[in-house]
Design a protein around this motif. Structure first.
Motif, mmCIF file in Angstrom:
data_model
loop_
_atom_site.group_PDB
_atom_site.id
_atom_site.type_symbol
_atom_site.label_atom_id
_atom_site.label_comp_id
_atom_site.label_asym_id
_atom_site.label_seq_id
_atom_site.Cartn_x
_atom_site.Cartn_y
_atom_site.Cartn_z
ATOM 1 N N LYS A 1 79.626 47.714 46.862
ATOM 2 C CA LYS A 1 80.488 47.885 45.756
ATOM 3 C C LYS A 1 80.017 47.407 44.382
ATOM 4 N N LEU B 1 77.386 49.508 43.206
ATOM 5 C CA LEU B 1 77.869 50.768 42.717
ATOM 6 C C LEU B 1 78.496 50.963 41.410
ATOM 7 N N ALA B 2 79.192 49.823 41.224
ATOM 8 C CA ALA B 2 80.055 49.451 39.886
ATOM 9 C C ALA B 2 78.964 49.655 38.495
ATOM 10 N N LYS B 3 77.798 49.140 38.898
ATOM 11 C CA LYS B 3 76.760 48.851 37.985
ATOM 12 C C LYS B 3 76.086 50.407 37.802
ATOM 13 N N ASN B 4 76.117 51.413 38.952
ATOM 14 C CA ASN B 4 75.287 52.610 39.025
ATOM 15 C C ASN B 4 75.878 53.666 39.993
ATOM 16 N N LYS B 5 76.928 54.245 39.430
ATOM 17 C CA LYS B 5 77.736 55.064 40.129
ATOM 18 C C LYS B 5 76.976 56.093 40.850
ATOM 19 N N ASP B 6 75.937 56.330 40.536
ATOM 20 C CA ASP B 6 74.914 57.614 40.815
ATOM 21 C C ASP B 6 74.040 57.165 42.104
ATOM 22 N N ASP C 1 68.939 59.744 43.980
ATOM 23 C CA ASP C 1 69.483 60.088 42.605
ATOM 24 C C ASP C 1 68.587 60.173 41.517
#
Length: 514
Positions: A299, A302-307, A168
């Motif tokens: 999870k 990814l909730a903090k940084n979806k990319d 990313d």
């Protein structure tokens, strides 16, 4: 061994001597149920006779193992030393450190297994004939076999760790995955200078690691440098004396000085990876495929940084080669028969059972119908009991059944693929198939006299090397002006004598399969 031969051997798969297809085989060893004592502790877990794997083996063989140590004693070396000092050895000892078993064997505490294998263990004998490299691992310095190793499926998979990079961040900066060492360096500089986490603060750490070994096994290793003893063309060498070490260390020193390496690399500790990734600070590392790949499906992260996307890439090319400096060894520990054993023949036959088709499947997959089943094509897969257990990962469930507990047996890489992260498996196989993995120096065997000399020299060499390497990397001492004096220090410690001892041991190792 050429890559072509390695893959040919891998394709041959596990030797199946005792059973083919669904043919019914009688594995009974004794007419009546017979019990043997065993000292076996792995990762703090004491052998448990209630594990389904060993209960199934008892049904097949009539041989039952009973733990010789308290369930409260979870340190295997402490338990081993207590058994030695008490003078009351169990029938069988399983240990992570086979040199201890071999030393005990040379003193008369373990039984040589050579003749017993030849007469009573057709599966092990055929296995050694088919895989002489595995037999070499079992032979002690005096030519005897005192233990049967717990083998990795080395020909099928020796890759363990790889280079990971923040895809990313590359995408955000419009960069491609680095292919050469120079590109690797330029990407690190971009991560440092161009704010890929987008918080407006120059807080990114281009390269981080969880262990203080980052300079020896990992960053130096990516240049093809060696930190300790290794073999080149059947000749034992010491890495820090070689030109490639000098080249690599100069680059690592430069990278640290430029702020491309975590300034707390030697002190951050084992939680460093978690801290760097969850706080969106780290750009690259060298780490285990399975556990590192798991961050891509975390999870909370990814909730903090979806990319977020952390991917394994090929090691950067340096002078025509790509080097993954951390590989699985051919084995890790094993078990043997003590001189106190009441029926060595029955025990060796029991050892042989684990190299039959049934024993091979049992040690890797557990009990059929419980932990694994087969599809219509005969391919094994783990049941929901293993794959969907609440609050436990598949490996934890399998361990609680006795699967992969340390015995003398061969691991099946397919078992690992069946429960492991598919993406991690793909990356590991990419490293394996492309020949990136640097084979480790084999575990050499020493006579008691050699071992005594080598332990004294090695402890001083390791201390001197780690101390000096940290001084160079941290900038406490200049590399160019102190390198020659460092080599003189190694010579004074006895590095040349250590090379001679290792060369003798390596020559014995090469000839031990005959």
């Amino acid at each position: 061994m050429t890559k072509k031969i390695v893959y040919m051997l891998a394709a041959l798969g596990m030797l199946q001597v005792s059973a083919l297809g669904n043919e019914k085989v009688d594995y009974k060893i004794t007419k009546k149920p017979t019990e043997f004592s065993i000292l076996a502790i792995q990762n703090g877990k004491v052998y448990n006779e209630e594990w389904s794997v060993f209960k199934e083996a008892f049904k097949d063989t009539n041989i039952k193992l009973k733990s010789a140590s308290s369930k409260n004693l979870t340190d295997e070396m402490q338990a081993f030393n207590l058994a030695i000092s008490s003078g009351k050895l169990p029938d069988i000892i399983s240990l992570m450190y086979p040199d201890k078993l071999e030393s005990l064997g040379m003193e008369g505490g373990m039984i040589p297994l050579n003749e017993l294998i030849d007469k009573h263990a057709p599966n092990i004998k055929a296995f050694f004939e088919k895989y002489p490299r595995y037999k070499m691992d079992a032979v002690a310095a005096d030519g005897n076999i005192y233990f049967i190793p717990d083998y990795y499926d080395w020909y099928a998979m020796k890759s363990a760790q790889g280079v990971f990079i923040r895809q990313d961040w590359l995408d955000k900066l419009g960069l491609k995955q680095p292919q050469t060492m120079e590109e690797f360096y330029q990407v690190m500089k971009a991560f440092k200078e161009k704010d890929p986490n987008g918080n407006g603060i120059a807080d990114e750490i281009p390269y981080f690691d969880r262990t203080a070994e980052f300079g020896d096994k990992e960053l130096l290793g990516l240049f093809g440098a060696q930190f300790g003893f290794y073999v080149d063309g059947n000749k034992v060498l010491y890495g820090p004396e070689q030109p490639r070490f000098k080249e690599a260390m100069k680059e690592v020193v430069k990278w640290y000085k430029e702020g491309l390496i975590d300034p707390e690399i030697f002190t951050r500790g084992f939680q460093g990876r978690d801290y760097m990734l969850r706080n969106d600070l780290g750009g690259m590392t060298f780490d285990w495929f399975a556990s590192t790949a798991a961050y891509n499906t975390d999870k909370e992260l990814l909730a903090k940084n979806k990319d977020f996307k952390f991917v394994a890439i090929a090691p950067p090319e340096y002078k025509g080669g790509r080097y993954a400096p951390d590989a699985r060894t051919t084995y890790l520990g094993g078990w043997g028969v003590t001189a106190s054993a009441k029926d060595p023949v029955a025990i060796v036959k029991y050892f042989d059972y684990w190299f039959s088709q049934k024993g091979y499947e049992l040690s890797n997959w557990g009990v059929e119908g419980d932990t694994f089943k087969r599809d219509e094509n005969g391919k094994k897969y783990f049941t929901d009991k293993v794959m969907k257990a609440k609050g436990k990962n598949p490996l934890q469930v399998l361990r609680e059944e006795g699967v992969q507990f340390r015995i003398g047996a061969l691991q099946d890489y397919e078992y690992e693929k069946a429960w492991g992260n598919p993406q991690a498996n793909e990356w590991a196989e990419m490293y394996m198939k492309n020949g990136y993995v640097v084979d480790p120096m084999p575990t050499l065997k020493y006579t008691p006299e050699e071992n005594k000399k080598l332990q004294k020299i090695n402890s001083q060499l390791e201390m001197a090397l780690k101390e000096q390497s940290q001084k160079w990397i941290l900038g406490a001492e200049d590399f160019d002006s102190t390198y020659d004096s460092f080599i003189k220090r190694l010579n004074d410690i006895g590095v040349n004598e250590a090379i001679e001892i290792n060369q003798k041991a390596y020559d014995r190792f090469i000839n031990s399969s005959k």
